[in-house]
Design a protein around this motif. Structure first.
Motif, PDB file in Angstrom:
ATOM      1  N   UNK A  56       0.828  -1.214   0.000  1.00 29.07           N
ATOM      2  CA  UNK A  56       0.000   0.000   0.000  1.00 29.07           C
ATOM      3  C   UNK A  56       0.857   1.256   0.000  1.00 29.07           C
ATOM      4  N   UNK A  57       1.886   1.281   0.836  1.00 27.17           N
ATOM      5  CA  UNK A  57       2.740   2.464   0.927  1.00 27.17           C
ATOM      6  C   UNK A  57       3.543   2.667  -0.355  1.00 27.17           C
ATOM      7  N   UNK A  58       4.024   1.572  -0.946  1.00 27.12           N
ATOM      8  CA  UNK A  58       4.793   1.701  -2.177  1.00 27.12           C
ATOM      9  C   UNK A  58       3.898   2.171  -3.327  1.00 27.12           C
ATOM     10  N   UNK A  59       2.729   1.552  -3.458  1.00 25.02           N
ATOM     11  CA  UNK A  59       1.799   1.968  -4.506  1.00 25.02           C
ATOM     12  C   UNK A  59       1.342   3.408  -4.283  1.00 25.02           C
ATOM     13  N   UNK A  60       1.066   3.761  -3.028  1.00 21.19           N
ATOM     14  CA  UNK A  60       0.646   5.127  -2.709  1.00 21.19           C
ATOM     15  C   UNK A  60       1.719   6.146  -3.045  1.00 21.19           C
ATOM     16  N   UNK A  61       2.972   5.784  -2.790  1.00 21.87           N
ATOM     17  CA  UNK A  61       4.083   6.691  -3.117  1.00 21.87           C
ATOM     18  C   UNK A  61       4.185   6.922  -4.622  1.00 21.87           C
ATOM     19  N   UNK A  62       4.098   5.849  -5.394  1.00 18.70           N
ATOM     20  CA  UNK A  62       4.180   5.964  -6.854  1.00 18.70           C
ATOM     21  C   UNK A  62       3.054   6.834  -7.401  1.00 18.70           C
ATOM     22  N   UNK A  63       1.834   6.556  -6.954  1.00 16.99           N
ATOM     23  CA  UNK A  63       0.673   7.286  -7.461  1.00 16.99           C
ATOM     24  C   UNK A  63       0.678   8.725  -6.971  1.00 16.99           C
ATOM     25  N   UNK A  64       1.096   8.933  -5.717  1.00 12.82           N
ATOM     26  CA  UNK A  64       1.157  10.276  -5.166  1.00 12.82           C
ATOM     27  C   UNK A  64       2.095  11.183  -5.932  1.00 12.82           C
ATOM     28  N   UNK A  65       3.241  10.648  -6.329  1.00 13.79           N
ATOM     29  CA  UNK A  65       4.203  11.435  -7.107  1.00 13.79           C
ATOM     30  C   UNK A  65       3.617  11.814  -8.462  1.00 13.79           C
ATOM     31  N   UNK A  66       2.997  10.863  -9.136  1.00 16.88           N
ATOM     32  CA  UNK A  66       2.406  11.137 -10.449  1.00 16.88           C
ATOM     33  C   UNK A  66       1.312  12.201 -10.354  1.00 16.88           C
ATOM     34  N   UNK A  67       0.428  12.053  -9.375  1.00 15.85           N
ATOM     35  CA  UNK A  67      -0.658  13.022  -9.214  1.00 15.85           C
ATOM     36  C   UNK A  67      -0.110  14.409  -8.906  1.00 15.85           C
ATOM     37  N   UNK A  68       0.941  14.476  -8.109  1.00 16.34           N
ATOM     38  CA  UNK A  68       1.514  15.763  -7.731  1.00 16.34           C
ATOM     39  C   UNK A  68       2.108  16.487  -8.928  1.00 16.34           C
ATOM     40  N   UNK A  69       2.871  15.762  -9.737  1.00 14.68           N
ATOM     41  CA  UNK A  69       3.536  16.393 -10.885  1.00 14.68           C
ATOM     42  C   UNK A  69       2.517  16.784 -11.948  1.00 14.68           C
ATOM     43  N   UNK A  70       1.641  15.860 -12.311  1.00 15.47           N
ATOM     44  CA  UNK A  70       0.627  16.176 -13.320  1.00 15.47           C
ATOM     45  C   UNK A  70      -0.335  17.253 -12.830  1.00 15.47           C
ATOM     46  N   UNK A  71      -0.606  17.243 -11.542  1.00 12.96           N
ATOM     47  CA  UNK A  71      -1.528  18.219 -10.979  1.00 12.96           C
ATOM     48  C   UNK A  71      -1.067  19.651 -11.170  1.00 12.96           C
ATOM     49  N   UNK A  72       0.237  19.879 -11.091  1.00 19.59           N
ATOM     50  CA  UNK A  72       0.768  21.230 -11.287  1.00 19.59           C
ATOM     51  C   UNK A  72       0.457  21.725 -12.698  1.00 19.59           C
ATOM     52  N   UNK A  73       0.694  20.871 -13.687  1.00 24.22           N
ATOM     53  CA  UNK A  73       0.391  21.250 -15.076  1.00 24.22           C
ATOM     54  C   UNK A  73      -1.109  21.501 -15.256  1.00 24.22           C
ATOM     55  N   UNK A  74      -1.940  20.624 -14.699  1.00 19.50           N
ATOM     56  CA  UNK A  74      -3.379  20.739 -14.885  1.00 19.50           C
ATOM     57  C   UNK A  74      -3.944  21.976 -14.191  1.00 19.50           C
ATOM     58  N   UNK A  75      -3.489  22.245 -12.972  1.00 23.19           N
ATOM     59  CA  UNK A  75      -4.000  23.407 -12.234  1.00 23.19           C
ATOM     60  C   UNK A  75      -3.570  24.709 -12.909  1.00 23.19           C
ATOM     61  N   UNK A  76      -2.317  24.797 -13.317  1.00 23.78           N
ATOM     62  CA  UNK A  76      -1.838  26.025 -13.955  1.00 23.78           C
ATOM     63  C   UNK A  76      -2.515  26.259 -15.304  1.00 23.78           C
ATOM     64  N   UNK A  77      -2.881  25.200 -15.992  1.00 21.81           N
ATOM     65  CA  UNK A  77      -3.559  25.340 -17.287  1.00 21.81           C
ATOM     66  C   UNK A  77      -5.079  25.365 -17.153  1.00 21.81           C
ATOM     67  N   UNK A  78      -5.553  25.390 -15.929  1.00 21.21           N
ATOM     68  CA  UNK A  78      -6.995  25.418 -15.650  1.00 21.21           C
ATOM     69  C   UNK A  78      -7.710  24.224 -16.287  1.00 21.21           C
TER      70      UNK A  78
END
Length: 277
Positions: A15-37
């Motif tokens: 759970x922690x390993x999968x959560x870490x992988x997914x958390x990183x992806x969501x964080x990085x992609x989220x910056x692009x998505x939020x800034x581009x509305x």
């Protein structure tokens, strides 16, 4: 039970390993998505994921095998959103609304037709990261490497596109291709995150860490770094708290991410008041 005893369980390690992988992806992609509305695209694809999960369960698939249905369906939906927005004279929000409503309708219809899998569908709606299997972890790891590799390869072009799409097009950057790539990477991440926080809460994991980072960071690179840090704090802390307190993991992760966002917002307000004085 101590923290060390809790981490000795194999399901907690997965759970922690999968959560870490997914958390990183969501964080990085989220910056692009939020800034581009484009934050709503995560919510729209989450609704499509609901439909794809219902379809996979209706077909009798379980575990990692469900990804054989969910991944292509959500990828096609992400490209369909772009096509609708560009060819049907619709805004991006309208295209997202059309595709996501079809996904939810399909999911509800299949849920009624296949009455025997209500509990399974509920776990995908609201997350069950503690039940992730080794096969699902391996798939998550492979997609994590793929998504990060593509982000690294097109990082500079994506940054240019994020801040000024017209200038990026004039500079020779393939805007249409990169828009499709960003939508496809978001689709992959949304499918991965459905076991972590559930399809109903995926968009929050894309939005909250990035939004919290934007409150306190200066510069794009620092925003990405802080977004990853806040996401990991939310995911790891949420998984640990959900296990210790017997709480739903997805909801706990999102509420912790919201607390971090509120702290970032208060910090920004205090800095604004301090600068005025």
């Amino acid at each position: 039970m101590t923290i060390f005893e809790m981490f000795s369980y194999s399901f907690m390690q997965r759970a922690l390993l999968a959560g870490t992988l997914i958390g990183v992806l969501c964080a990085v992609l989220g910056v692009f998505l939020v800034l581009r509305r484009l934050s709503l695209i995560g919510d729209g694809l989450a609704h499509i994921t609901f439909g794809s999960v219902a379809l996979a369960l209706f077909a009798g698939l379980q575990g990692a095998a469900m990804l054989l249905v969910s991944l292509p369906v959500v990828l096609l939906a992400s490209l369909g959103i772009l096509k609708l927005a560009g060819k049907a004279r619709l805004g991006g929000d309208a295209a997202i609304g059309i595709v996501s409503s079809v996904g939810v309708s399909l999911g509800v219809l299949l849920a009624v037709l296949g009455r025997g899998y209500g509990v399974d569908l509920f776990s995908y709606l609201f997350g069950s990261i503690l039940a992730i299997s080794r096969a699902e972890l391996l798939v998550a790891g492979g997609l994590f490497i793929t998504v990060l590799a593509l982000l690294w390869l097109y990082y500079n072009d994506l940054v240019a596109l994020t801040f000024n799409e017209e200038l990026a097009a004039v500079s020779g950057i393939r805007v249409r291709f990169l828009n499709g790539l960003l939508a496809a990477l978001t689709a992959l991440t949304v499918v991965l995150a459905m076991k972590l926080v559930g399809v109903m809460l995926i968009s929050a994991l894309l939005i909250l860490p990035a939004s919290a980072a934007l409150q306190v960071a200066r510069g794009f690179r620092m925003t990405v770094i802080l977004s990853v840090l806040f996401s990991l704090l939310s995911v790891v802390g949420g998984i640990v708290l959900s296990f210790l307190l017997n709480l739903p993991s997805g909801a706990t992760i999102i509420l912790l991410a919201f607390v971090i966002f509120c702290a970032g917002y208060l910090f920004r307000q205090l800095q604004t008041v301090k600068n005025r004085n």
